[in-house]
Design a protein around this motif. Structure first.
Motif, short mmCIF file in Angstrom:
data_model
loop_
_atom_site.label_atom_id
_atom_site.label_comp_id
_atom_site.label_asym_id
_atom_site.label_seq_id
_atom_site.Cartn_x
_atom_site.Cartn_y
_atom_site.Cartn_z
N GLN A 1 0.86 -1.21 0.00
CA GLN A 1 0.00 0.00 0.00
C GLN A 1 0.88 1.24 0.00
N LEU A 2 1.92 1.21 0.85
CA LEU A 2 2.82 2.37 0.94
C LEU A 2 3.57 2.58 -0.37
N LEU A 3 3.98 1.47 -0.98
CA LEU A 3 4.70 1.57 -2.27
C LEU A 3 3.81 2.28 -3.29
N ALA A 4 2.56 1.82 -3.38
CA ALA A 4 1.62 2.42 -4.35
C ALA A 4 1.44 3.91 -4.03
N TYR A 5 1.25 4.21 -2.75
CA TYR A 5 1.02 5.60 -2.35
C TYR A 5 2.21 6.48 -2.73
N TYR A 6 3.42 6.03 -2.38
CA TYR A 6 4.58 6.89 -2.64
C TYR A 6 4.91 6.99 -4.13
N VAL A 7 4.67 5.92 -4.89
CA VAL A 7 4.89 6.01 -6.34
C VAL A 7 3.92 7.05 -6.92
N ALA A 8 2.66 6.98 -6.49
CA ALA A 8 1.65 7.91 -7.02
C ALA A 8 1.96 9.35 -6.63
N THR A 9 2.36 9.57 -5.38
CA THR A 9 2.65 10.96 -4.98
C THR A 9 3.92 11.45 -5.69
N ALA A 10 4.90 10.56 -5.88
CA ALA A 10 6.12 10.97 -6.60
C ALA A 10 5.77 11.38 -8.03
N ARG A 11 4.72 10.79 -8.58
CA ARG A 11 4.29 11.15 -9.94
C ARG A 11 3.33 12.34 -9.93
N GLY A 12 3.08 12.88 -8.76
CA GLY A 12 2.26 14.08 -8.65
C GLY A 12 0.78 13.82 -8.88
N LEU A 13 0.31 12.62 -8.56
CA LEU A 13 -1.08 12.28 -8.87
C LEU A 13 -2.00 12.47 -7.65
N ASP A 14 -3.29 12.62 -7.96
CA ASP A 14 -4.29 12.79 -6.91
C ASP A 14 -4.67 11.40 -6.38
N VAL A 15 -3.95 10.95 -5.36
CA VAL A 15 -4.13 9.56 -4.92
C VAL A 15 -5.53 9.25 -4.40
N ASP A 16 -6.17 10.24 -3.81
CA ASP A 16 -7.49 9.95 -3.23
C ASP A 16 -8.59 9.85 -4.28
N LYS A 17 -8.35 10.50 -5.42
CA LYS A 17 -9.40 10.49 -6.46
C LYS A 17 -8.79 10.13 -7.81
N PRO A 18 -8.38 8.89 -7.97
CA PRO A 18 -7.75 8.52 -9.24
C PRO A 18 -8.72 8.64 -10.41
N ARG A 19 -8.15 8.91 -11.58
CA ARG A 19 -8.98 9.15 -12.76
C ARG A 19 -9.88 7.95 -13.07
N ASN A 20 -11.04 8.24 -13.57
CA ASN A 20 -12.02 7.24 -14.05
C ASN A 20 -12.59 6.32 -12.96
N LEU A 21 -12.14 6.46 -11.74
CA LEU A 21 -12.59 5.52 -10.71
C LEU A 21 -13.57 6.18 -9.75
N ALA A 22 -14.41 5.37 -9.16
CA ALA A 22 -15.35 5.87 -8.16
C ALA A 22 -15.22 5.00 -6.92
N LYS A 23 -15.52 5.57 -5.78
CA LYS A 23 -15.38 4.81 -4.53
C LYS A 23 -16.34 3.63 -4.48
N SER A 24 -17.61 3.90 -4.76
CA SER A 24 -18.49 2.73 -4.77
C SER A 24 -19.19 2.67 -6.12
N VAL A 25 -19.11 1.49 -6.70
CA VAL A 25 -19.56 1.31 -8.08
C VAL A 25 -21.02 0.83 -8.03
N THR A 26 -21.91 1.80 -7.99
CA THR A 26 -23.32 1.47 -7.77
C THR A 26 -24.07 1.21 -9.07
N VAL A 27 -23.37 1.28 -10.20
CA VAL A 27 -23.99 0.88 -11.47
C VAL A 27 -23.18 -0.26 -12.06
N GLU A 28 -23.82 -1.00 -12.95
CA GLU A 28 -23.16 -2.19 -13.49
C GLU A 28 -22.06 -1.82 -14.47
#
Ligand code: AGP
Length: 608
Positions: free
Chosen positions: A581-608
């Motif tokens: 988890q930490l590896l993913a987090y630090y790679v993403a922050t090193a790339r300057g990405l919005d880790v909490d809200k990644p592109r195209n993804l939603a927290k809960s996928v309430t549609v099929e």
């Protein structure tokens, strides 16, 4: 996915709605809007992009007078993200405004029918048909118009609705998409998700499928589809409002990674009394547990990965065959559920559309369905025959961490408990495992202490194009989760493989310098893993080894090694996943990405 907030009371509505919507940002969205009842009309403001655009347009809501309104964050499904497609949608006279979560599957036929009647559409959305359909049925009785509209629609929906001639009233309905109503002395709330209103109230009603609610400043009335009033019970949510705040961390993900020792502790400790596991929540007698012939474990994404790992644990401890399935596959494959089968559905949100459908499929075939769920009162929690709650608290970051860890802990409890009852483990092993389980939170805390080394390593590989994860047995389950975590927030292509599978194709992808993360915590598979690591190293791979303290020979093969404390072999996943988890987090922050809200993804996928 989309978010809904509604308010009617004695305070100005728009600032409250904007604040509520900000608590739903984590769900993922691309546009937002508000509809506020003012003296002469329903005022609608919509904006593409982040919520701050809407905040600027309305002076943080202050520019929109009125004490009754609805708000929405949209995650585009039908039609591009744009102002016209943003919610709320209205009828032509702007006397009805609607916000919608879900998908209206038959919207095209409804649209064609309404167009024939002269209705004109301005957006590409499925939602706009709802506003016009309501208009076509509305003759002064909102409940009647809503009920008629519901009968015409197929698909899933949670709706918030305003009628201009019903001042101070917000109406709502739901079918297969979550919706709650919160009650306070200063007004009442509508929300698709608890964090939106947690600051104001913990007292909520869960709207059930096909129910209609009429919410006034000091009244809440529920109706069924026959328009008869029904009684509902209020529930108190035990989450703290602070739990849904960042609390000084830069990202929710890091905060949630750090909350894991407590979350796992909170999940385990209430279920261990005087050294014995007590799981009355399963709703199964010891006799029923002894009779189980088959377990099916079902989930999506990380919850599915928990199932993959839990299979190894439960089969080993309880000697019951466990079949693991993706919810999206299980629901359509007409599964054969033998008599005396137990179906376990795992879900953080309890609202994942495929998981709900899998639950219904399993129930329709007569199986006992146990939900392992984090959100109290969610659809899966209510529809399952029994529920084992994970006590992770609100999880905001799209990438799950603490919910995943608590789901694993819940599965360990089940495995050990079933093993004891079925006498497939000795009393001694049972006691040892229970003791070791109670030590897990401290051990997770110790792994978190290694975060600087992982950060240093993550910076080195932040520019990678591909990263592979390999493992055998339980470590394969951990690898799947490590790989998903990395790809969802860092956008680096990654794959996880059962290490024994490498030679069947994947090894051809290994090139000089490619990072291969090798998880090797299982004593009986350790030497096999070292062989697989040597194979990829000799083809140029750079190896990160992840193993338990004591396995220092790992350093003869790996270029960089992370150690986790020793624990029972069944529980190593809980420790090994933390560095990943930490590896993913630090790679993403090193790339300057919005880790909490990644592109195209939603927290809960309430549609099929
Ligand atoms: C994991 O980080 C994901 N965001 C995702 O895979 C998630 O686990 C999946 O969508 C299932 O969600 P649920 O637990 O709410 O059902």
């Amino acid at each position: 996915m989309c978010g809904i907030v509604g308010y009617t009371g004695c305070n100005q509505a728009a600032p409250i709605l904007l604040e509520g919507l900000s608590k739903l940002e984590y769900r993922g969205y691309d546009s937002a809007g508000l509809a506020i009842e003012s003296e002469d009309k329903i005022k609608v403001v919509r904006a593409k992009g982040r919520l701050h655009v809407l905040e600027e347009m309305t002076d943080n809501g202050r520019a929109m007078k009125g004490t009754c309104g609805i708000g929405h964050t949209r995650w585009a499904t039908h039609g591009v993200p744009s102002v016209v497609n943003a919610h709320p949608h209205c009828n032509a006279k702007k006397t009805i405004a609607v916000v919608h979560n879900g998908i209206i599957e038959n919207y095209q036929s409804i649209k064609a029918h309404l167009q024939k009647k002269g209705y004109q559409f301005e957006s590409e959305t499925d939602t706009e048909v709802i506003a016009h359909l309501l208009d076509s049925y509305y003759q002064g009785d909102p409940i009647e118009a809503i009920a008629k509209t519901m009968v015409r629609m197929t698909g899933s929906y949670a709706l918030g609705i305003l009628f201009f001639d019903q001042p101070g009233k917000v109406f709502a309905v739901r079918k297969d998409s979550p919706m709650i109503v919160g009650s306070t002395p200063e007004g009442n709330f509508l929300a698709s998700d608890v964090p939106a209103i947690l600051k104001y109230t913990k007292n909520v009603y869960f709207v059930d499928n096909m129910e209609i609610v009429s919410i006034g400043a000091d009244s809440i009335h529920f109706y069924n589809l026959d328009q008869e009033e029904i009684e509902k019970e209020i529930t108190t949510i035990n989450w703290d409002a602070e739990a849904a705040e960042k609390g000084g961390y830069e990202h929710f993900m890091m905060k949630e990674i750090y909350e894991q020792p407590k979350a796992v502790q909170d999940t385990i400790s209430p279920r261990i009394k005087d050294g014995e596991i007590v799981l009355e929540e399963l709703g199964m007698t010891e006799d029923e547990i002894r009779k189980i012939r088959h377990i099916y474990m079902i989930g999506c994404g990380s919850a599915y990965h928990v199932c993959v790992s839990a299979k190894y644990v439960i089969e080993a401890l309880a000697r019951i065959p466990v079949e693991v399935d993706l919810a999206s596959e299980f629901r359509y494959r007409d599964p054969i559920l033998e008599e005396d089968s137990l179906v376990i559905i795992i879900s953080q949100s309890g609202e994942t559309a495929d998981s709900i459908a899998a639950l219904k499929e399993a129930k329709s075939k007569g199986a006992h369905v146990l939900g392992i769920v984090n959100v109290v009162g969610s659809s899966i929690a209510r529809e399952a025959d029994s529920v084992l709650y994970t006590w992770a608290g609100p999880e905001i970051s799209v990438a799950t961490t603490k919910a995943y860890s608590t789901q694993l802990a819940a599965c360990y409890l089940i495995g050990i408990y079933f093993g004891k009852i079925r006498q497939t483990i000795t009393d001694e092993t049972y006691q040892e495992l229970v003791e070791e389980l109670m030590k897990l939170p401290d051990k997770i805390q110790r792994v978190l202490g290694d975060k600087e080394r992982i950060q240093w390593f993550a910076n080195k590989f932040a520019a990678s194009k591909d990263i592979f994860f390999i493992g055998r047995g339980l470590d394969y389950g951990t690898s799947l989760e490590g790989s998903l975590k990395l790809k969802e927030i860092s956008y680096i292509h990654s794959e996880a493989y059962a290490a024994g599978e490498l030679k069947h194709g994947t090894i051809s992808l290994i090139e000089k310098g490619i990072l291969v993360v090798s998880v090797a915590t299982q004593p009986e598979l350790y030497e096999k893993m070292i062989s697989n690591m040597v194979e990829v190293k000799s083809r140029g791979a750079y190896l990160m080894g992840l193993t338990c303290y004591g396995n220092y020979s790992m350093e003869d093969t790996a270029n960089f090694t992370i150690y986790v404390p020793k624990t029972a072999k069944y529980f190593t996943n809980s420790l090994a996943v933390i560095p990943l988890q930490l590896l993913a987090y630090y790679v993403a922050t090193a790339r300057g990405l919005d880790v909490d809200k990644p592109r195209n993804l939603a927290k809960s996928v309430t549609v099929e």
